[in-house]
Design a protein around this motif. Sequence first.
Motif, PDB file in Angstrom:
ATOM      1  N   TRP A   1     -18.926 -24.489   8.832  1.00  0.00           N
ATOM      2  CA  TRP A   1     -18.227 -24.500  10.107  1.00  0.00           C
ATOM      3  C   TRP A   1     -16.824 -23.956   9.903  1.00  0.00           C
ATOM      4  CZ3 TRP A   1     -20.575 -25.691  14.647  1.00  0.00           C
ATOM      5  CH2 TRP A   1     -21.820 -26.324  14.556  1.00  0.00           C
ATOM      6  N   GLY A   2     -16.240 -23.396  10.951  1.00  0.00           N
ATOM      7  CA  GLY A   2     -14.877 -22.913  10.820  1.00  0.00           C
ATOM      8  C   GLY A   2     -14.488 -22.014  11.970  1.00  0.00           C
ATOM      9  N   HIS A   3     -13.534 -21.133  11.687  1.00  0.00           N
ATOM     10  CA  HIS A   3     -13.055 -20.194  12.703  1.00  0.00           C
ATOM     11  C   HIS A   3     -12.344 -19.061  11.982  1.00  0.00           C
ATOM     12  CE1 HIS A   3     -11.904 -18.903  16.719  1.00  0.00           C
ATOM     13  NE2 HIS A   3     -12.454 -19.995  17.231  1.00  0.00           N
ATOM     14  N   GLY A   4     -12.352 -17.891  12.588  1.00  0.00           N
ATOM     15  CA  GLY A   4     -11.558 -16.773  12.120  1.00  0.00           C
ATOM     16  C   GLY A   4     -10.451 -16.495  13.111  1.00  0.00           C
ATOM     17  N   GLY A   5      -9.509 -15.649  12.708  1.00  0.00           N
ATOM     18  CA  GLY A   5      -8.434 -15.323  13.622  1.00  0.00           C
ATOM     19  C   GLY A   5      -7.727 -14.046  13.232  1.00  0.00           C
ATOM     20  N   THR A   6      -7.211 -13.347  14.249  1.00  0.00           N
ATOM     21  CA  THR A   6      -6.385 -12.173  14.010  1.00  0.00           C
ATOM     22  C   THR A   6      -5.182 -12.220  14.931  1.00  0.00           C
ATOM     23  OG1 THR A   6      -7.385 -10.713  15.664  1.00  0.00           O
ATOM     24  CG2 THR A   6      -8.451 -10.798  13.503  1.00  0.00           C
ATOM     25  N   ALA A   7      -4.091 -11.644  14.459  1.00  0.00           N
ATOM     26  CA  ALA A   7      -2.935 -11.319  15.285  1.00  0.00           C
ATOM     27  C   ALA A   7      -2.626  -9.860  14.977  1.00  0.00           C
ATOM     28  CB  ALA A   7      -1.756 -12.231  14.947  1.00  0.00           C
ATOM     29  N   TRP A   8      -1.554  -9.326  15.520  1.00  0.00           N
ATOM     30  CA  TRP A   8      -1.220  -7.952  15.171  1.00  0.00           C
ATOM     31  C   TRP A   8      -0.851  -7.912  13.691  1.00  0.00           C
ATOM     32  CZ3 TRP A   8      -3.555  -6.483  19.017  1.00  0.00           C
ATOM     33  CH2 TRP A   8      -3.225  -6.746  20.332  1.00  0.00           C
ATOM     34  N   GLY A   9      -1.694  -7.263  12.895  1.00  0.00           N
ATOM     35  CA  GLY A   9      -1.433  -7.077  11.484  1.00  0.00           C
ATOM     36  C   GLY A   9      -1.895  -8.179  10.565  1.00  0.00           C
ATOM     37  N   ALA A  10      -2.256  -9.323  11.086  1.00  0.00           N
ATOM     38  CA  ALA A  10      -2.586 -10.474  10.244  1.00  0.00           C
ATOM     39  C   ALA A  10      -3.963 -11.015  10.586  1.00  0.00           C
ATOM     40  CB  ALA A  10      -1.542 -11.576  10.415  1.00  0.00           C
ATOM     41  N   GLY A  11      -4.659 -11.499   9.569  1.00  0.00           N
ATOM     42  CA  GLY A  11      -5.964 -12.099   9.805  1.00  0.00           C
ATOM     43  C   GLY A  11      -6.233 -13.216   8.818  1.00  0.00           C
ATOM     44  N   ALA A  12      -7.128 -14.114   9.201  1.00  0.00           N
ATOM     45  CA  ALA A  12      -7.514 -15.217   8.320  1.00  0.00           C
ATOM     46  C   ALA A  12      -8.909 -15.688   8.698  1.00  0.00           C
ATOM     47  CB  ALA A  12      -6.522 -16.374   8.417  1.00  0.00           C
ATOM     48  N   LEU A  13      -9.578 -16.290   7.739  1.00  0.00           N
ATOM     49  CA  LEU A  13     -10.880 -16.891   7.961  1.00  0.00           C
ATOM     50  C   LEU A  13     -10.937 -18.203   7.189  1.00  0.00           C
ATOM     51  CD1 LEU A  13     -13.826 -16.631   9.090  1.00  0.00           C
ATOM     52  CD2 LEU A  13     -14.435 -15.637   6.866  1.00  0.00           C
ATOM     53  N   ALA A  14     -11.352 -19.264   7.871  1.00  0.00           N
ATOM     54  CA  ALA A  14     -11.495 -20.576   7.234  1.00  0.00           C
ATOM     55  C   ALA A  14     -12.905 -21.079   7.479  1.00  0.00           C
ATOM     56  CB  ALA A  14     -10.474 -21.565   7.795  1.00  0.00           C
ATOM     57  N   MET A  15     -13.562 -21.550   6.429  1.00  0.00           N
ATOM     58  CA  MET A  15     -14.885 -22.142   6.601  1.00  0.00           C
ATOM     59  C   MET A  15     -15.059 -23.305   5.639  1.00  0.00           C
ATOM     60  SD  MET A  15     -17.685 -19.532   4.897  1.00  0.00           S
ATOM     61  CE  MET A  15     -17.295 -18.096   5.866  1.00  0.00           C
ATOM     62  N   ILE A  16     -15.885 -24.268   6.052  1.00  0.00           N
ATOM     63  CA  ILE A  16     -16.121 -25.471   5.277  1.00  0.00           C
ATOM     64  C   ILE A  16     -17.592 -25.845   5.383  1.00  0.00           C
ATOM     65  CG2 ILE A  16     -15.383 -26.869   7.256  1.00  0.00           C
ATOM     66  CD1 ILE A  16     -14.443 -29.006   5.231  1.00  0.00           C
ATOM     67  N   ARG A  17     -18.181 -26.225   4.267  1.00  0.00           N
ATOM     68  CA  ARG A  17     -19.575 -26.646   4.284  1.00  0.00           C
ATOM     69  C   ARG A  17     -19.704 -27.941   5.088  1.00  0.00           C
ATOM     70  NH1 ARG A  17     -21.999 -26.595  -1.504  1.00  0.00           N
ATOM     71  NH2 ARG A  17     -21.249 -28.747  -1.563  1.00  0.00           N
ATOM     72  N   ALA A  18     -20.848 -28.136   5.716  1.00  0.00           N
ATOM     73  CA  ALA A  18     -21.028 -29.274   6.608  1.00  0.00           C
ATOM     74  C   ALA A  18     -20.753 -30.605   5.924  1.00  0.00           C
ATOM     75  CB  ALA A  18     -22.442 -29.257   7.199  1.00  0.00           C
ATOM     76  N   ASP A  19     -20.995 -30.695   4.614  1.00  0.00           N
ATOM     77  CA  ASP A  19     -20.722 -31.956   3.917  1.00  0.00           C
ATOM     78  C   ASP A  19     -19.253 -32.098   3.523  1.00  0.00           C
ATOM     79  OD1 ASP A  19     -20.402 -30.237   1.761  1.00  0.00           O
ATOM     80  OD2 ASP A  19     -22.124 -30.976   0.632  1.00  0.00           O
ATOM     81  N   GLY A  20     -18.430 -31.084   3.814  1.00  0.00           N
ATOM     82  CA  GLY A  20     -17.003 -31.152   3.561  1.00  0.00           C
ATOM     83  C   GLY A  20     -16.585 -30.848   2.144  1.00  0.00           C
TER      84      GLY A  20
END
Length: 372
Positions: A312-331
């Motif tokens: 589970w998680g979320h990705g994100g972008t802004a002008w010039g910047a990006g990130a992705l975070a994810m975590i397994r369901a068991d944490g």
Amino acid sequence: MRNTLDPTKLNAALDAVHRAGMPGLFAEVRDGGHVWRGAAGFADDVAGRPVTPRMRHRVGSITKTFTAAAVLQQVESGRAGLDTPIGRYLPDLVPGGRGDAITVRMLLNHTSGLAEYLPYAYPSLKAFPVLADTGPESLDDHRFTRFQPAELIGMGVTAPAVGAPGGTPGVYSNTNYLLLGELLGRVTGTTAERYITRNVIERAGLQDTELPAGPYVGGPHSQMYEAWFGMIDPPRDYSVYDMSWVGPAASLISTVTDLNLFFGRLLAGEIVSPSSLAEMQRTVPVVSQEGRTIDYGLGLHPMEAAGQDTFWGHGGTAWGAGALAMIRADGRRRMTVAVNLQRWNRLDSWGRPQPHPIDDALAELYRVAMYG
């Protein structure tokens, strides 16, 4: 407990993304109590200043998970209802029949049918999502523009609807999350930024995370290079930028360490209750801004990863910047990656983004990070 993090493989995967064309990136991977942090490339491509794993960074739409958690806290307190029409709280912003038909849940999972305001706020993006007919000029025009949320929301509400309220697939729209920010303000008696800071960021124990009040990133950080599909060549630094154009939808500044900590505590039931977390993980099909149909919950969605585990998680972008975070369901297994170049794919004659070696290198980094 056995450490399954292999620094040699992780560093090699990180370096491969840099060699593929990413100016700089940094990451943290956790497996239980074991932690690896790494960085590759440059924070300033001209001066040759290196990136480091502890840099602060604009993380874009990962902000939505924080805002959604804040709204769920208000649902738990009884001040807001998931299936209550938004018109009951914000009749001035979503008036009439639409305000009666669109619920808080529909804003959270992008099934409201409200259009994206971005092409109306940034005239050179007017043709979005037809990328070939867009241009980057508005990015410079609005570097220091201070947008008001009601102004942006009005653009999205008055634009032609992209679907019926509650219909699926939904369509991803930042208008939804600006409205949720206004909802938080109405039901808490403070601003969304203050509420999220006190009750989500501080509750999670995050030391380097904020919703910025001005255009600058405080503390050590990278420059953030925007290419806009090859139309800005060479890519231009947009690290100094007023983020009122996205506010509680995508303006967050954080670190890879803070984001891993946040998602770990969210899935552990320490930010919202287990029942609220279950609501966040109830998904519907939603068309993303890239045109892909994804499963989306309430500010949280399952992530694609090679293998059988659920992340589970979320990705994100802004002008010039990006990130992705994810975590397994068991944490136990979690990863956050930050990059300092966006929209590196050039367009073909049909206006479609072309494959780039960065894409494959990032996919391999994610695979190594989550599975070793």
